[in-house]
Design a protein around this motif. Structure first.
Motif, mmCIF file in Angstrom:
data_model
loop_
_atom_site.group_PDB
_atom_site.id
_atom_site.type_symbol
_atom_site.label_atom_id
_atom_site.label_comp_id
_atom_site.label_asym_id
_atom_site.label_seq_id
_atom_site.Cartn_x
_atom_site.Cartn_y
_atom_site.Cartn_z
ATOM 1 N N LEU A 131 100.826 -64.610 -5.079
ATOM 2 C CA LEU A 131 99.787 -65.272 -4.174
ATOM 3 C C LEU A 131 98.988 -66.614 -4.865
ATOM 4 C CD1 LEU A 131 98.441 -62.221 -2.020
ATOM 5 C CD2 LEU A 131 99.868 -64.222 -1.214
ATOM 6 N N LEU A 132 98.677 -66.201 -6.106
ATOM 7 C CA LEU A 132 97.919 -67.028 -6.823
ATOM 8 C C LEU A 132 98.287 -68.045 -7.564
ATOM 9 C CD1 LEU A 132 95.294 -64.378 -8.371
ATOM 10 C CD2 LEU A 132 94.669 -66.300 -6.786
ATOM 11 N N GLY A 133 99.649 -67.969 -7.625
ATOM 12 C CA GLY A 133 100.692 -68.881 -8.517
ATOM 13 C C GLY A 133 100.610 -68.916 -9.683
ATOM 14 N N ILE A 134 100.121 -67.674 -10.509
ATOM 15 C CA ILE A 134 100.113 -67.423 -11.852
ATOM 16 C C ILE A 134 101.048 -66.280 -12.033
ATOM 17 C CG2 ILE A 134 97.694 -68.324 -11.980
ATOM 18 C CD1 ILE A 134 96.520 -65.850 -12.202
ATOM 19 N N GLY A 135 101.096 -66.063 -13.592
ATOM 20 C CA GLY A 135 102.152 -65.331 -14.105
ATOM 21 C C GLY A 135 101.375 -63.844 -13.976
ATOM 22 N N ARG A 136 102.250 -62.789 -14.282
ATOM 23 C CA ARG A 136 102.046 -61.491 -14.166
ATOM 24 C C ARG A 136 100.597 -61.284 -15.507
ATOM 25 N NH1 ARG A 136 103.613 -56.787 -16.933
ATOM 26 N NH2 ARG A 136 103.050 -54.799 -15.748
ATOM 27 N N THR A 137 101.072 -61.765 -16.586
ATOM 28 C CA THR A 137 100.406 -61.441 -17.847
ATOM 29 C C THR A 137 99.210 -62.163 -17.763
ATOM 30 O OG1 THR A 137 102.210 -61.365 -19.261
ATOM 31 C CG2 THR A 137 100.320 -61.828 -20.441
ATOM 32 N N ALA A 138 99.152 -63.441 -17.383
ATOM 33 C CA ALA A 138 97.742 -64.264 -17.029
ATOM 34 C C ALA A 138 96.870 -63.412 -15.920
ATOM 35 C CB ALA A 138 98.064 -65.603 -16.282
ATOM 36 N N THR A 139 97.785 -62.844 -15.091
ATOM 37 C CA THR A 139 96.639 -61.923 -13.905
ATOM 38 C C THR A 139 95.959 -60.836 -14.593
ATOM 39 O OG1 THR A 139 98.053 -62.750 -12.191
ATOM 40 C CG2 THR A 139 96.540 -61.016 -11.609
ATOM 41 N N TYR A 140 96.868 -60.107 -15.477
ATOM 42 C CA TYR A 140 96.118 -58.831 -16.272
ATOM 43 C C TYR A 140 94.995 -59.385 -17.295
ATOM 44 C CZ TYR A 140 99.210 -55.521 -14.288
ATOM 45 O OH TYR A 140 99.672 -54.301 -13.518
ATOM 46 N N ASP A 141 95.308 -60.627 -17.836
ATOM 47 C CA ASP A 141 94.154 -61.067 -18.522
ATOM 48 C C ASP A 141 92.861 -61.315 -17.706
ATOM 49 O OD1 ASP A 141 95.869 -61.136 -20.668
ATOM 50 O OD2 ASP A 141 96.378 -63.188 -20.655
ATOM 51 N N GLU A 142 92.919 -62.023 -16.569
ATOM 52 C CA GLU A 142 91.809 -62.468 -15.698
ATOM 53 C C GLU A 142 91.190 -61.134 -15.280
ATOM 54 O OE1 GLU A 142 90.942 -65.960 -14.642
ATOM 55 O OE2 GLU A 142 91.606 -65.562 -17.011
#
Length: 71
Positions: free
Chosen positions: A23-34
């Motif tokens: 939904l955010l248009g970012i990767g899974r790893t970047a999402t977990y980082d956030e």
């Protein structure tokens, strides 16, 4: 009930991290980082980590404010 309510299926209010990333248009790893940084909040349901829709919106607002401050 109006026609719009009948025609539109209910949207989920809790999203998996992978669905939130999409939904955010970012990767899974970047999402977990956030999430790890506390910028994207989550809830736990058993062993699953879920992101409520309103917290996805809150994260988008955070990004917008950061972009405005940097400009």
């Amino acid at each position: 009930m109006d026609a719009a309510a009948i025609a539109e299926p209910a949207q989920p209010r809790l999203h998996s991290v992978e669905a939130a990333a999409e939904l955010l248009g970012i990767g899974r790893t970047a999402t977990y980082d956030e999430i790890r940084l506390g910028r994207l909040r989550t809830v736990r349901r058993g062993r699953r980590r879920l992101v409520p829709t309103e917290w996805i919106d809150e994260y988008v607002e955070l990004l917008k404010h950061e972009a405005e401050a940097a400009a």
